[in-house]
Enzyme design. Structure first.
Site, PDB file in Angstrom:
ATOM      1  N   ASN A 132     -44.131 -58.198   6.582  1.00  0.00           N
ATOM      2  CA  ASN A 132     -44.514 -59.617   6.644  1.00  0.00           C
ATOM      3  C   ASN A 132     -43.403 -60.460   6.028  1.00  0.00           C
ATOM      4  O   ASN A 132     -42.395 -59.923   5.567  1.00  0.00           O
ATOM      5  CB  ASN A 132     -45.861 -59.838   5.947  1.00  0.00           C
ATOM      6  CG  ASN A 132     -45.814 -59.408   4.497  1.00  0.00           C
ATOM      7  OD1 ASN A 132     -45.057 -59.930   3.705  1.00  0.00           O
ATOM      8  ND2 ASN A 132     -46.619 -58.404   4.159  1.00  0.00           N
TER       9      ASN A 132
ATOM     10  N   ASP B  29     -52.011 -55.144   5.489  1.00  0.00           N
ATOM     11  CA  ASP B  29     -53.402 -54.705   5.563  1.00  0.00           C
ATOM     12  C   ASP B  29     -53.540 -53.371   6.290  1.00  0.00           C
ATOM     13  O   ASP B  29     -54.475 -52.619   6.048  1.00  0.00           O
ATOM     14  CB  ASP B  29     -54.249 -55.768   6.277  1.00  0.00           C
ATOM     15  CG  ASP B  29     -54.478 -56.974   5.374  1.00  0.00           C
ATOM     16  OD1 ASP B  29     -54.759 -56.755   4.183  1.00  0.00           O
ATOM     17  OD2 ASP B  29     -54.353 -58.116   5.848  1.00  0.00           O
TER      18      ASP B  29
ATOM     19  N   PRO C  86     -55.320 -49.117   1.556  1.00  0.00           N
ATOM     20  CA  PRO C  86     -56.216 -49.307   0.402  1.00  0.00           C
ATOM     21  C   PRO C  86     -56.059 -50.729  -0.133  1.00  0.00           C
ATOM     22  O   PRO C  86     -54.954 -51.274  -0.109  1.00  0.00           O
ATOM     23  CB  PRO C  86     -55.699 -48.284  -0.616  1.00  0.00           C
ATOM     24  CG  PRO C  86     -54.307 -47.962  -0.188  1.00  0.00           C
ATOM     25  CD  PRO C  86     -54.264 -48.139   1.300  1.00  0.00           C
ATOM     26  N   ASP C  87     -57.156 -51.320  -0.575  1.00  0.00           N
ATOM     27  CA  ASP C  87     -57.084 -52.663  -1.174  1.00  0.00           C
ATOM     28  C   ASP C  87     -56.827 -52.476  -2.673  1.00  0.00           C
ATOM     29  O   ASP C  87     -57.728 -52.107  -3.428  1.00  0.00           O
ATOM     30  CB  ASP C  87     -58.388 -53.415  -0.910  1.00  0.00           C
ATOM     31  CG  ASP C  87     -58.264 -54.887  -1.302  1.00  0.00           C
ATOM     32  OD1 ASP C  87     -57.592 -55.180  -2.332  1.00  0.00           O
ATOM     33  OD2 ASP C  87     -58.827 -55.728  -0.587  1.00  0.00           O
ATOM     34  N   ILE C  88     -55.609 -52.729  -3.078  1.00  0.00           N
ATOM     35  CA  ILE C  88     -55.200 -52.444  -4.465  1.00  0.00           C
ATOM     36  C   ILE C  88     -55.932 -53.360  -5.434  1.00  0.00           C
ATOM     37  O   ILE C  88     -56.510 -52.912  -6.427  1.00  0.00           O
ATOM     38  CB  ILE C  88     -53.667 -52.588  -4.611  1.00  0.00           C
ATOM     39  CG1 ILE C  88     -52.960 -51.753  -3.531  1.00  0.00           C
ATOM     40  CG2 ILE C  88     -53.207 -52.157  -6.001  1.00  0.00           C
ATOM     41  CD1 ILE C  88     -51.485 -52.040  -3.375  1.00  0.00           C
TER      42      ILE C  88
ATOM     43  N   PHE D  40     -54.045 -63.181  -5.525  1.00  0.00           N
ATOM     44  CA  PHE D  40     -53.538 -64.308  -4.743  1.00  0.00           C
ATOM     45  C   PHE D  40     -54.295 -64.351  -3.429  1.00  0.00           C
ATOM     46  O   PHE D  40     -54.720 -63.315  -2.916  1.00  0.00           O
ATOM     47  CB  PHE D  40     -52.034 -64.146  -4.463  1.00  0.00           C
ATOM     48  CG  PHE D  40     -51.173 -64.762  -5.530  1.00  0.00           C
ATOM     49  CD1 PHE D  40     -51.075 -64.176  -6.778  1.00  0.00           C
ATOM     50  CD2 PHE D  40     -50.477 -65.941  -5.273  1.00  0.00           C
ATOM     51  CE1 PHE D  40     -50.297 -64.756  -7.770  1.00  0.00           C
ATOM     52  CE2 PHE D  40     -49.692 -66.529  -6.264  1.00  0.00           C
ATOM     53  CZ  PHE D  40     -49.597 -65.944  -7.507  1.00  0.00           C
TER      54      PHE D  40
ATOM     55  N   LYS E 250     -63.038 -64.900  -1.469  1.00  0.00           N
ATOM     56  CA  LYS E 250     -62.166 -63.742  -1.693  1.00  0.00           C
ATOM     57  C   LYS E 250     -62.235 -63.286  -3.149  1.00  0.00           C
ATOM     58  O   LYS E 250     -62.226 -62.089  -3.435  1.00  0.00           O
ATOM     59  CB  LYS E 250     -60.726 -64.088  -1.301  1.00  0.00           C
ATOM     60  CG  LYS E 250     -59.821 -62.897  -1.133  1.00  0.00           C
ATOM     61  CD  LYS E 250     -58.461 -63.281  -0.545  1.00  0.00           C
ATOM     62  CE  LYS E 250     -58.509 -63.369   0.967  1.00  0.00           C
ATOM     63  NZ  LYS E 250     -57.201 -63.667   1.555  1.00  0.00           N
TER      64      LYS E 250
ATOM     65  N   LYS F 272     -63.262 -59.529  -3.920  1.00  0.00           N
ATOM     66  CA  LYS F 272     -62.308 -58.599  -4.540  1.00  0.00           C
ATOM     67  C   LYS F 272     -62.726 -58.209  -5.955  1.00  0.00           C
ATOM     68  O   LYS F 272     -62.287 -57.199  -6.469  1.00  0.00           O
ATOM     69  CB  LYS F 272     -60.921 -59.236  -4.593  1.00  0.00           C
ATOM     70  CG  LYS F 272     -60.381 -59.655  -3.233  1.00  0.00           C
ATOM     71  CD  LYS F 272     -59.370 -58.666  -2.722  1.00  0.00           C
ATOM     72  CE  LYS F 272     -58.716 -59.188  -1.448  1.00  0.00           C
ATOM     73  NZ  LYS F 272     -57.714 -58.274  -0.940  1.00  0.00           N
TER      74      LYS F 272
HETATM   75  N1  CTP Z   1     -54.099 -57.179  -1.865  1.00  0.00           N
HETATM   76  C1  CTP Z   1     -53.989 -55.892  -2.363  1.00  0.00           C
HETATM   77  N2  CTP Z   1     -54.051 -54.830  -1.527  1.00  0.00           N
HETATM   78  C2  CTP Z   1     -54.228 -55.015  -0.210  1.00  0.00           C
HETATM   79  C3  CTP Z   1     -54.339 -56.321   0.321  1.00  0.00           C
HETATM   80  C4  CTP Z   1     -54.254 -57.383  -0.538  1.00  0.00           C
HETATM   81  O1  CTP Z   1     -53.815 -55.725  -3.581  1.00  0.00           O
HETATM   82  N3  CTP Z   1     -54.286 -53.959   0.603  1.00  0.00           N
HETATM   83  C5  CTP Z   1     -54.075 -58.296  -2.802  1.00  0.00           C
HETATM   84  C6  CTP Z   1     -52.898 -59.241  -2.669  1.00  0.00           C
HETATM   85  O2  CTP Z   1     -51.851 -58.851  -3.530  1.00  0.00           O
HETATM   86  C7  CTP Z   1     -53.505 -60.567  -3.093  1.00  0.00           C
HETATM   87  C8  CTP Z   1     -54.940 -60.448  -2.635  1.00  0.00           C
HETATM   88  O3  CTP Z   1     -55.200 -59.072  -2.503  1.00  0.00           O
HETATM   89  O4  CTP Z   1     -53.526 -60.698  -4.494  1.00  0.00           O
HETATM   90  C9  CTP Z   1     -55.270 -61.177  -1.375  1.00  0.00           C
HETATM   91  O5  CTP Z   1     -54.541 -60.690  -0.310  1.00  0.00           O
HETATM   92  P1  CTP Z   1     -54.759 -61.280   1.190  1.00  0.00           P
HETATM   93  O6  CTP Z   1     -53.878 -60.527   2.083  1.00  0.00           O
HETATM   94  O7  CTP Z   1     -54.632 -62.745   1.157  1.00  0.00           O
HETATM   95  O8  CTP Z   1     -56.242 -60.944   1.410  1.00  0.00           O
HETATM   96  P2  CTP Z   1     -56.894 -59.877   2.318  1.00  0.00           P
HETATM   97  O9  CTP Z   1     -57.730 -59.007   1.464  1.00  0.00           O
HETATM   98  O10 CTP Z   1     -55.882 -59.214   3.155  1.00  0.00           O
HETATM   99  O11 CTP Z   1     -57.870 -60.745   3.173  1.00  0.00           O
HETATM  100  P3  CTP Z   1     -57.630 -61.453   4.587  1.00  0.00           P
HETATM  101  O12 CTP Z   1     -56.576 -60.673   5.306  1.00  0.00           O
HETATM  102  O13 CTP Z   1     -58.945 -61.392   5.189  1.00  0.00           O
HETATM  103  O14 CTP Z   1     -57.194 -62.851   4.271  1.00  0.00           O
END
Ligand code: CTP
Length: 400
Positions: free
Chosen positions: A209, A277, A305-307, A326, A340, A344
């Site tokens: 990205n 993502d 994985p969503d960290i 963020f 969000k 989260k």
């Molecule tokens: N983040 C993370 N791990 C991921 C995706 C996101 O830690 N796999 C963290 C980012 O560092 C940021 C926050 O989650 O602090 C929000 O990321 P964002 O991409 O805006 O949100 P998403 O969960 O991807 O939601 P969406 O794509 O629906 O906007």
């Protein structure tokens, strides 16, 4: 940039003195003023003129008359700085420091100063290994002197081993750490994720990205400047990494997750990374070739994985005391960011509008809204460094 900080740089007489040109350049670039002092021997290796030109300041040498009333006295000169750096700290200079000599300008200043001292030793490997140098080093560290290096490597004398002066960037990092010490975040460990992630398709292609890592780097630097021990887990960012912070470089979201988990515990964690993502589930180890059939190879994506979410939901004291996420949005920014934050499970979320017209993604400025459990606060559009300073100050208040 001007940090308002000043280093008194004492340059000793060793071949590594030439590295002080680069060290001064880096310190000036980092906004640190430099008052240079050259020992008599140092002037055999570098000239006062070149040092003065880089520092944009006058150079002090033994020819400087300490008794002249119109000039700055040695006591005053020893107090002008926030930190005294000795580079290269030769075996002889270290011995004279350890003994408390005051027989030239450099040693007189070192004896008279009440500011912290950082030395970058540089000498032949046998001199470094000598029992006398070991004794002197122990005396100096016992006196509170901080040490950076030396490194192992090839030496100017043709030998190999420890004794090579630390590189200018390493010395700058140590200087920045020293200068930041004692701030409101002293003793606190803060984790920052930053940059994009690269998700490989094959060994030469990847999904990524537009994140430059500039906001994450600025946040890490601002936290460091408040005295925090900063650990930055950074994807392949294009923005320069800040000095004085520990950086764990990663490429993919899965690597970032593992590095973050390995870096805990932390007092606070800021998730500024633009994590991809999805990763390519059918990535391959050799380059995908066009076979001329016109058939486009399909990519199968799997969710990463969503960290932020994983760390926000940790228990048993492993969860950082303050978790900041963020939310990069293009529509309904505030509503989406509030949702969000809850989804989260983080404490705060920094929301920003990254629509193409804003120029924020990859740009120098940011316009953010800080969303906490108490409500939301829109900050005016400002430089990413200012956003970082303000966020770091808020984190310091929260951890106080
Ligand atoms: N983040 C993370 N791990 C991921 C995706 C996101 O830690 N796999 C963290 C980012 O560092 C940021 C926050 O989650 O602090 C929000 O990321 P964002 O991409 O805006 O949100 P998403 O969960 O991807 O939601 P969406 O794509 O629906 O906007």
């Amino acid at each position: 940039m001007n940090t308002g900080k000043r280093v008194l740089l004492i340059i000793g007489g060793g071949i590594a003195a030439y590295k002080c040109h680069e060290l001064i350049r880096l310190m000036r670039k980092a906004g640190i003023a430099v008052t240079p002092v050259l020992t008599g021997a140092a002037q055999e290796f570098v000239t006062p003129l070149s040092i003065s030109a880089l520092a944009e300041e006058r150079v002090y040498t033994d020819l400087f008359d300490l008794t002249d009333e119109a000039e700055m006295g040695h006591i005053q000169l020893s107090r002008v700085a926030d930190l005294v750096v000795v580079a290269p700290a030769t075996a002889s200079l270290m011995a004279r420091m350890a003994q408390g000599h005051a027989d030239d300008l450099a040693t007189t200043l070192l004896l008279a100063t009440d500011t912290p001292v950082l030395i970058a030793p540089a000498m032949n490997v046998r001199m470094w290994d000598h029992a006398a140098t070991k004794r002197n080093l122990a005396t100096l560290t016992g006196d509170g002197v901080r040490v950076v290096g030396p490194n192992e490597g090839d030496m100017a004398c043709g030998e190999f081993g420890f004794g090579r002066m630390a590189e200018p960037q390493e010395i700058l990092d140590a200087v920045l750490r020293q200068l930041a010490g004692g701030g409101p975040l002293a003793g606190k460990r803060v984790l920052v994720t930053s940059g994009p992630t690269h998700e490989p398709i094959d060994p030469v292609r990847y999904i990524a990205n537009r994140s430059s890592g500039a906001q994450g780097a600025a946040i890490a630097a601002a936290l460091r400047d408040l005295g925090a021990e900063v650990l930055m887990v950074s994807g392949p960012a294009t923005a320069p990494l800040p000095g004085g912070v520990e950086v764990i470089p990663v490429e993919t979201a899965e690597e970032m997750m593992a590095a973050v988990q390995g870096a805990l515990p932390a007092d606070a964690a800021v998730f500024a990374a633009a994590v991809a993502d999805w990763r390519v589930e059918n990535s391959v180890g050799s380059k995908i070739k066009k076979d001329g059939s016109g058939i486009i190879p399909p990519l199968t994506l799997a969710e990463n994985p969503d960290i932020l979410k994983t760390i926000s939901h940790l228990r048993d004291g492993r969860r950082p005391g303050l978790v900041v996420g963020f939310a990069a949005e293009t529509d309904d920014v505030i509503a989406n960011a509030i949702a969000k934050r809850l989804r989260k499970g983080c404490d705060w979320i920094v929301a920003n509008d990254v629509s193409p017209g804003t120029g924020i993604m990859g740009g120098a400025e940011n316009a953010v809204t800080l969303i906490t459990g108490e409500g939301s606060e829109a900050w005016p559009r400002m430089g990413k460094a200012e956003v970082a300073t303000r966020l770091a100050a808020r984190i310091a208040e929260a951890l106080a």
